[in-house]
Motif scaffolding. Structure first.
Motif, PDB file in Angstrom:
ATOM      1  N   SER A  31      10.848  89.731  35.891  1.00  0.00           N
ATOM      2  CA  SER A  31      10.653  88.509  35.121  1.00  0.00           C
ATOM      3  C   SER A  31      11.984  87.823  34.863  1.00  0.00           C
ATOM      4  CB  SER A  31       9.961  88.824  33.792  1.00  0.00           C
ATOM      5  OG  SER A  31      10.779  89.678  33.021  1.00  0.00           O
ATOM      6  N   THR A  32      11.915  86.599  34.413  1.00  0.00           N
ATOM      7  CA  THR A  32      13.088  85.822  34.075  1.00  0.00           C
ATOM      8  C   THR A  32      13.541  86.211  32.674  1.00  0.00           C
ATOM      9  OG1 THR A  32      12.179  84.019  35.382  1.00  0.00           O
ATOM     10  CG2 THR A  32      13.965  83.473  33.878  1.00  0.00           C
ATOM     11  N   PRO A  33      14.846  86.426  32.447  1.00  0.00           N
ATOM     12  CA  PRO A  33      15.321  86.767  31.108  1.00  0.00           C
ATOM     13  C   PRO A  33      14.912  85.707  30.087  1.00  0.00           C
ATOM     14  CG  PRO A  33      17.068  87.028  32.729  1.00  0.00           C
ATOM     15  CD  PRO A  33      15.911  86.391  33.432  1.00  0.00           C
ATOM     16  N   ALA A  34      14.665  86.165  28.859  1.00  0.00           N
ATOM     17  CA  ALA A  34      14.184  85.269  27.806  1.00  0.00           C
ATOM     18  C   ALA A  34      15.146  84.119  27.541  1.00  0.00           C
ATOM     19  CB  ALA A  34      13.944  86.057  26.523  1.00  0.00           C
ATOM     20  N   ALA A  35      16.455  84.397  27.544  1.00  0.00           N
ATOM     21  CA  ALA A  35      17.424  83.340  27.278  1.00  0.00           C
ATOM     22  C   ALA A  35      17.357  82.270  28.359  1.00  0.00           C
ATOM     23  CB  ALA A  35      18.831  83.921  27.202  1.00  0.00           C
ATOM     24  N   LYS A  36      17.157  82.686  29.600  1.00  0.00           N
ATOM     25  CA  LYS A  36      17.060  81.716  30.692  1.00  0.00           C
ATOM     26  C   LYS A  36      15.750  80.953  30.606  1.00  0.00           C
ATOM     27  CE  LYS A  36      17.864  81.279  35.601  1.00  0.00           C
ATOM     28  NZ  LYS A  36      18.202  81.975  36.830  1.00  0.00           N
ATOM     29  N   ARG A  37      14.657  81.638  30.239  1.00  0.00           N
ATOM     30  CA  ARG A  37      13.367  80.956  30.099  1.00  0.00           C
ATOM     31  C   ARG A  37      13.463  79.848  29.059  1.00  0.00           C
ATOM     32  NH1 ARG A  37      11.202  86.276  30.192  1.00  0.00           N
ATOM     33  NH2 ARG A  37      11.064  86.199  27.935  1.00  0.00           N
ATOM     34  N   ALA A  38      14.199  80.092  27.974  1.00  0.00           N
ATOM     35  CA  ALA A  38      14.315  79.100  26.910  1.00  0.00           C
ATOM     36  C   ALA A  38      15.080  77.868  27.388  1.00  0.00           C
ATOM     37  CB  ALA A  38      15.011  79.711  25.704  1.00  0.00           C
ATOM     38  N   ARG A  39      16.035  78.059  28.321  1.00  0.00           N
ATOM     39  CA  ARG A  39      16.833  76.930  28.813  1.00  0.00           C
ATOM     40  C   ARG A  39      16.123  76.143  29.892  1.00  0.00           C
ATOM     41  NH1 ARG A  39      21.076  80.890  29.378  1.00  0.00           N
ATOM     42  NH2 ARG A  39      20.747  80.687  31.598  1.00  0.00           N
ATOM     43  N   MET A  40      15.196  76.785  30.586  1.00  0.00           N
ATOM     44  CA  MET A  40      14.532  76.127  31.711  1.00  0.00           C
ATOM     45  C   MET A  40      13.506  75.120  31.200  1.00  0.00           C
ATOM     46  SD  MET A  40      14.157  79.449  34.229  1.00  0.00           S
ATOM     47  CE  MET A  40      12.565  79.004  34.718  1.00  0.00           C
ATOM     48  N   ALA A  41      13.533  73.950  31.759  1.00  0.00           N
ATOM     49  CA  ALA A  41      12.572  72.913  31.388  1.00  0.00           C
ATOM     50  C   ALA A  41      12.064  72.269  32.674  1.00  0.00           C
ATOM     51  CB  ALA A  41      13.230  71.869  30.499  1.00  0.00           C
ATOM     52  N   PRO A  42      10.843  71.809  32.666  1.00  0.00           N
ATOM     53  CA  PRO A  42      10.342  71.153  33.870  1.00  0.00           C
ATOM     54  C   PRO A  42      11.153  69.896  34.176  1.00  0.00           C
ATOM     55  CG  PRO A  42       8.740  71.010  32.084  1.00  0.00           C
ATOM     56  CD  PRO A  42       9.869  71.857  31.599  1.00  0.00           C
ATOM     57  N   ILE A  43      11.353  69.634  35.455  1.00  0.00           N
ATOM     58  CA  ILE A  43      12.110  68.456  35.882  1.00  0.00           C
ATOM     59  C   ILE A  43      11.159  67.273  36.001  1.00  0.00           C
ATOM     60  CG2 ILE A  43      13.473  67.464  37.752  1.00  0.00           C
ATOM     61  CD1 ILE A  43      14.439  70.299  38.361  1.00  0.00           C
ATOM     62  N   ASP A  44      11.537  66.186  35.372  1.00  0.00           N
ATOM     63  CA  ASP A  44      10.745  64.964  35.435  1.00  0.00           C
ATOM     64  C   ASP A  44      10.895  64.362  36.833  1.00  0.00           C
ATOM     65  OD1 ASP A  44       9.526  62.526  35.155  1.00  0.00           O
ATOM     66  OD2 ASP A  44      10.631  61.941  33.348  1.00  0.00           O
ATOM     67  N   PRO A  45       9.795  64.195  37.576  1.00  0.00           N
ATOM     68  CA  PRO A  45       9.887  63.652  38.937  1.00  0.00           C
ATOM     69  C   PRO A  45      10.545  62.282  39.001  1.00  0.00           C
ATOM     70  CG  PRO A  45       7.618  64.293  38.423  1.00  0.00           C
ATOM     71  CD  PRO A  45       8.438  64.489  37.196  1.00  0.00           C
ATOM     72  N   LYS A  46      10.460  61.500  37.912  1.00  0.00           N
ATOM     73  CA  LYS A  46      11.080  60.175  37.916  1.00  0.00           C
ATOM     74  C   LYS A  46      12.610  60.282  37.890  1.00  0.00           C
ATOM     75  CE  LYS A  46       8.400  59.144  34.473  1.00  0.00           C
ATOM     76  NZ  LYS A  46       7.954  58.536  33.252  1.00  0.00           N
ATOM     77  N   LEU A  47      13.118  61.380  37.314  1.00  0.00           N
ATOM     78  CA  LEU A  47      14.567  61.544  37.221  1.00  0.00           C
ATOM     79  C   LEU A  47      15.153  62.214  38.454  1.00  0.00           C
ATOM     80  CD1 LEU A  47      14.850  62.730  33.522  1.00  0.00           C
ATOM     81  CD2 LEU A  47      15.195  60.433  34.433  1.00  0.00           C
ATOM     82  N   ALA A  48      14.366  63.024  39.135  1.00  0.00           N
ATOM     83  CA  ALA A  48      14.856  63.714  40.326  1.00  0.00           C
ATOM     84  C   ALA A  48      14.840  62.747  41.498  1.00  0.00           C
ATOM     85  CB  ALA A  48      13.986  64.921  40.620  1.00  0.00           C
ATOM     86  N   GLY A  49      15.862  62.766  42.262  1.00  0.00           N
ATOM     87  CA  GLY A  49      15.925  61.890  43.420  1.00  0.00           C
ATOM     88  C   GLY A  49      17.293  61.966  44.053  1.00  0.00           C
ATOM     89  N   PRO A  50      17.496  61.228  45.131  1.00  0.00           N
ATOM     90  CA  PRO A  50      18.784  61.307  45.815  1.00  0.00           C
ATOM     91  C   PRO A  50      19.898  60.676  44.983  1.00  0.00           C
ATOM     92  CG  PRO A  50      17.416  59.597  46.775  1.00  0.00           C
ATOM     93  CD  PRO A  50      16.565  60.326  45.775  1.00  0.00           C
ATOM     94  N   LEU A  51      21.103  61.168  45.212  1.00  0.00           N
ATOM     95  CA  LEU A  51      22.270  60.612  44.542  1.00  0.00           C
ATOM     96  C   LEU A  51      22.735  59.360  45.277  1.00  0.00           C
ATOM     97  CD1 LEU A  51      24.290  63.899  43.985  1.00  0.00           C
ATOM     98  CD2 LEU A  51      22.995  62.629  42.276  1.00  0.00           C
ATOM     99  N   SER A  52      23.305  58.434  44.540  1.00  0.00           N
ATOM    100  CA  SER A  52      23.885  57.234  45.143  1.00  0.00           C
ATOM    101  C   SER A  52      25.331  57.552  45.515  1.00  0.00           C
ATOM    102  CB  SER A  52      23.880  56.080  44.146  1.00  0.00           C
ATOM    103  OG  SER A  52      22.560  55.801  43.740  1.00  0.00           O
ATOM    104  N   ALA A  53      25.696  57.279  46.754  1.00  0.00           N
ATOM    105  CA  ALA A  53      27.055  57.550  47.212  1.00  0.00           C
ATOM    106  C   ALA A  53      28.014  56.488  46.688  1.00  0.00           C
ATOM    107  CB  ALA A  53      27.106  57.602  48.730  1.00  0.00           C
ATOM    108  N   ILE A  54      29.113  56.925  46.095  1.00  0.00           N
ATOM    109  CA  ILE A  54      30.166  56.024  45.624  1.00  0.00           C
ATOM    110  C   ILE A  54      31.466  56.431  46.307  1.00  0.00           C
ATOM    111  CG2 ILE A  54      29.075  55.501  43.411  1.00  0.00           C
ATOM    112  CD1 ILE A  54      30.886  57.616  42.155  1.00  0.00           C
ATOM    113  N   LYS A  55      32.479  55.553  46.273  1.00  0.00           N
ATOM    114  CA  LYS A  55      33.732  55.834  46.978  1.00  0.00           C
ATOM    115  C   LYS A  55      34.635  56.800  46.227  1.00  0.00           C
ATOM    116  CE  LYS A  55      33.832  51.549  49.561  1.00  0.00           C
ATOM    117  NZ  LYS A  55      34.586  50.374  49.930  1.00  0.00           N
ATOM    118  N   ALA A  56      34.668  56.715  44.911  1.00  0.00           N
ATOM    119  CA  ALA A  56      35.574  57.565  44.135  1.00  0.00           C
ATOM    120  C   ALA A  56      34.870  58.035  42.863  1.00  0.00           C
ATOM    121  CB  ALA A  56      36.829  56.789  43.775  1.00  0.00           C
ATOM    122  N   PRO A  57      35.157  59.262  42.406  1.00  0.00           N
ATOM    123  CA  PRO A  57      34.524  59.762  41.178  1.00  0.00           C
ATOM    124  C   PRO A  57      34.736  58.857  39.977  1.00  0.00           C
ATOM    125  CG  PRO A  57      35.656  61.545  42.303  1.00  0.00           C
ATOM    126  CD  PRO A  57      35.996  60.276  43.024  1.00  0.00           C
TER     127      PRO A  57
END
Length: 138
Positions: free
Chosen positions: A80-106
């Motif tokens: 099983s997953t450790p309890a501390a890790k289970r508490a930190r894990m949250a479902p990812i909102d599909p609207k927020l997940a997606g490809p990154l936009s490429a930029i020239k400099a950080p």
């Protein structure tokens, strides 16, 4: 009928959450100490994960095993997953997940979805490390 299970003679390589354990009824701890109070809370645990959830520390597990207060049974209940890790894990909102936009400099990053290309023109876009530590351009 009580199932007899052979005890491990040496400590486990890892204290996995699903590892089955059994504590001694008499903990050998001195009443009135923090160690005694903590032991009284976790000594009824049947697995390592339960003991940790009840306040045991991994150092307590090793200490108790070495002194014969803790029996590690040879069967693992479930992985099983450790309890501390289970508490930190949250479902990812599909609207927020997606490809990154490429930029020239950080330094040109304007949000968490900005990233820089690694490895030339055909390289992958990786997140800007340390975003939030720089002053962003407006």
């Amino acid at each position: 009928a009580t199932e007899e299970v052979e005890k491990m003679r040496s400590p486990p390589a890892r204290w996995d959450d699903g590892l089955r354990i059994r504590y001694a009824k008499d903990g050998g701890k001195t009443p009135g100490t923090l160690s005694f109070d903590r032991y009284e809370k976790y000594r009824h645990a049947k697995t390592v994960g339960q003991a940790l959830d009840l306040g045991a520390k991994k150092a307590d597990l090793a200490w108790d095993f070495k002194r014969g207060l803790l029996d590690v049974l040879d069967a693992v209940a479930e992985r099983s997953t450790p309890a501390a890790k289970r508490a930190r894990m949250a479902p990812i909102d599909p609207k927020l997940a997606g490809p990154l936009s490429a930029i020239k400099a950080p330094a040109a990053a304007r949000g968490l979805r900005d990233g820089v290309k690694a490895g030339g023109a055909n390289g992958a876009v990786v997140p800007v490390v340390g975003f939030g530590t720089y002053k962003l351009k407006k």
